[in-house]
Design an enzyme around this catalytic site. Structure first.
Site, short mmCIF file in Angstrom:
data_model
loop_
_atom_site.label_atom_id
_atom_site.label_comp_id
_atom_site.label_asym_id
_atom_site.label_seq_id
_atom_site.Cartn_x
_atom_site.Cartn_y
_atom_site.Cartn_z
N ASP A 101 12.09 -85.65 -53.36
CA ASP A 101 12.77 -84.27 -52.86
C ASP A 101 11.16 -83.20 -52.49
O ASP A 101 10.25 -83.51 -53.15
CB ASP A 101 13.14 -83.62 -54.33
CG ASP A 101 13.51 -82.46 -54.15
OD1 ASP A 101 14.87 -81.95 -53.75
OD2 ASP A 101 12.97 -81.26 -54.02
N GLU A 127 21.21 -78.15 -50.73
CA GLU A 127 22.55 -78.48 -50.73
C GLU A 127 22.79 -78.57 -49.24
O GLU A 127 23.68 -79.38 -49.05
CB GLU A 127 23.55 -77.55 -51.46
CG GLU A 127 24.97 -77.92 -51.14
CD GLU A 127 25.63 -79.06 -51.95
OE1 GLU A 127 24.93 -78.94 -53.14
OE2 GLU A 127 26.31 -79.61 -51.72
N ASP A 162 22.27 -88.23 -54.86
CA ASP A 162 23.61 -88.32 -54.33
C ASP A 162 23.36 -89.02 -52.99
O ASP A 162 24.10 -89.74 -52.57
CB ASP A 162 24.63 -87.15 -54.19
CG ASP A 162 25.27 -86.69 -55.47
OD1 ASP A 162 25.10 -87.30 -56.62
OD2 ASP A 162 26.02 -85.97 -55.68
N THR A 189 15.75 -82.64 -61.83
CA THR A 189 16.20 -80.95 -62.14
C THR A 189 17.06 -81.34 -63.41
O THR A 189 17.50 -82.54 -63.69
CB THR A 189 17.12 -80.60 -60.90
OG1 THR A 189 18.46 -81.56 -60.83
CG2 THR A 189 16.35 -80.66 -59.65
N LYS A 193 28.08 -91.89 -59.06
CA LYS A 193 28.84 -91.38 -57.91
C LYS A 193 27.80 -91.08 -56.93
O LYS A 193 26.60 -90.28 -57.32
CB LYS A 193 29.60 -90.00 -58.14
CG LYS A 193 30.92 -90.20 -58.97
CD LYS A 193 31.49 -89.50 -59.49
CE LYS A 193 32.28 -88.18 -58.93
NZ LYS A 193 33.26 -87.58 -59.34
#
Lengths: 381, 381
Positions: free
Chosen positions: B50, B81, B118, B139, B151
């Site tokens: 990130d 996001e 994800d 985070t 997931k």
């Protein structure tokens, strides 16, 4: 350090189950088989149909859903390997998302060849992290190979099936009446995968091909012996796939013919069909096996005689040692660092080798060249 | 009919196993934990980091791989996001394919928040039909929620997580020292998921939050009690996930706060964080529960008092009955035709309801509005 080394072990047993069923005339209005999976009333189905199939069976398929009062969205997917693309994958997903369907009891229905069922399988595996799907192969390649397992895929970054998933279908319906409208070249395409199973696994199937293969090609497997050969091939394929469904073991007998073929399909912009690429690979692999005394001269001849007899087309234009060597090294990434090349060990058996040398490939290519020069196996369609 | 009704039943038991390990200072050169998975020598790692983490820990991460003589490709992924997109998914895949890695013993390493893990999880699940991956959440949202399950997902066609997969990681390393550089708003974001577990599952956790939650927010969970709360939250989350890892049961307690939140995140182009959306949903759901006498007035007050005390930010601008109703109906597709809304049934317990009416939502929205007018919980960052 008390809190610092907490460890949780997660363990889960997942049961994967599905059925492969031979079921002719699937879209006859009175045939309820297709609706045995999922919601039956006040329900919807998202259906993807190959453009070749749409041409012949459009009315039949539409009428089936109308008859059963099912709100079906029927999407026509363009036929051909070049359409196994990320763009088409995303296009289907957008159409699906705009339809839409319930997450669990309104299975997606894929009607087409291996390209279509591979793409739709990947769609089904990734939409909402997985929705159920049903496969209905309409090509011989789909019938005996692509549709009966759980692999989905699309081509990406110029590599075949570089993206995909293991996505078990809810059910696979094998309706061989679809083969009646399949062009001969595509019948032969599927025959190559049957031949693969015959060579590395099933000598009875090999003998059946020797005695009846050519007539089955002509009848498009619509006669009794054709049905018998298809059943035997599907059964053999599933016997190989079932205990290793997620390829935990990378040494797979069904990968016979699937090492060098990758290069013919990937590194050349040809119109080669998958089975045709597999056939060239099988020929080279058989020659490699013979040079290692894994196959006798008689057995090698029997394989090449059967190739001739079946009328499958051995195209050797692409065979060059550099391409084969490059492909073998690429495949090592896929097979986690080892060659794991399946070679026949006598007829009906198989071993895996990890020590193929460039010189060995050179010599096999030379031998194949000699063979195709002597034998008149290059047909015209 | 002899050949016509052949049926093959395929059955396979798949064992899914992985570990979640709390392991501080993961990138200290002497810490070998990260290399306990996969090949150790003459090997490569594809690492996605990130951009926020890259800012603070770039040298440390690079030096770690250099120290261990690992050929690492480190890709910086833009935070936020909006980057959970198909474009970024494909970009990572192209970079990976050009690197490349062995299929089984060179795990992809994902270092970042829930968005990053994800996306990278989905990359890992679809590259060559699945390559191993390791998650390292940086985070609080990732630590207690997104990273510990299986997931993966990306946003698609304007819908959150519309594409994705269930992809078990090889390992999840929880290193809470990363939280020290996390902005307060993102600490509070993760606290909302801890609060969720406290309300529907774990009254001891609820009490811990009442007595120590605010101080943990300030210490960024770096003290002993912070570690205890994190362990308890992770343990509770895994207890819920493990027996239903693939969501075969769609009635999931961990979906508390995750019904209406979907609409706040999807149908509005806001800068709302996931936990902030979940918090609004939990507030409405708690009010709905109280109106059905599932929660007493005292229990409802205790929840709202804790919200105030923790300093989590309840933004009610988006709360309107039409949006909530629309969202509930969209979620019915995802929950296969039923609402399956989890509501607290007393503190620490949970029921699922399928009969929420529009009028009930209208009244809950009105009640929430009254509450936020009385309480001064709208903070500035």
């Amino acid at each position: 350090m008390t809190h610092e080394m907490r460890k949780w072990h997660i363990s889960y047993q997942r049961t994967i189950e599905y059925e492969v069923v031979s079921c002719p005339n699937l879209f006859h209005p009175q045939n309820g088989a297709l609706l045995s999976i999922g919601k039956k009333e006040n329900t919807r189905r998202f259906v993807v149909v190959d453009s070749n199939i749409e041409k012949y069976y459009s009315t039949e398929i539409k009428d089936f859903f109308k008859y059963h009062k099912i709100d079906a969205k029927i999407l026509t997917f363009p036929a051909g390997e070049k359409n196994k693309s990320i763009d088409n994958y995303l296009w289907i997903l957008r159409e699906l998302d705009m339809f839409p369907i319930n997450r669990r009891d309104e299975p997606i229905i894929a009607i087409g060849g291996g390209v279509l069922t591979d793409v739709v399988g990947f769609v089904a595996s990734s939409y909402r992290r997985g929705v159920p799907h049903i496969k209905i192969p309409t090509t011989l390649m789909g019938y005996v190979d692509a549709s009966v397992g759980i692999k989905s895929g699309i081509n990406f970054n110029s590599n075949k099936n570089r993206l995909g998933s293991f996505e078990p279908p809810k059910k696979v319906f094998l309706d061989r009446t679809f083969l009646t409208t399949l062009p001969k070249r595509h019948i032969l395409n599927g025959v190559c995968e049957i031949l693969k199973l015959a060579i590395i696994k099933d000598t009875s199937l090999f003998e059946l091909l020797e005695s009846h293969g050519a007539e089955c090609v002509n009848s498009k497997f619509q006669d009794e012996i054709g049905a018998l050969i298809l059943d035997r091939a599907v059964g053999a394929m599933l016997e190989e796939l079932e205990p290793n469904l997620f390829e935990d073991d990378l040494a797979r007998r069904v990968d016979f013919g699937h090492t060098f073929s990758y290069g013919f399909e990937t590194f050349h912009d040809t119109q080669l069909l998958h089975g045709e690429a597999v056939l060239i690979d099988m020929a080279i692999s058989a020659i490699l096996a013979a040079s290692r005394d894994l196959l006798s001269k008689q057995e090698l001849n029997r394989i090449f005689d059967l190739i001739t007899k079946l009328g499958v087309v051995l195209i050797d234009d692409l065979v060059n040692p550099d391409l084969l060597w490059k492909t073998l090294n690429e495949r090592k990434y896929h097979r986690n660092g080892l060659q794991r090349v399946p070679l026949p060990d006598g007829l009906g058996k198989c071993v895996f080798v990890n020590d193929i040398k460039f010189e060995e490939i050179q010599s096999a290519c030379k031998n194949l060249e000699n063979w195709t020069e002597i034998n008149d196996t290059i047909h015209e369609y």
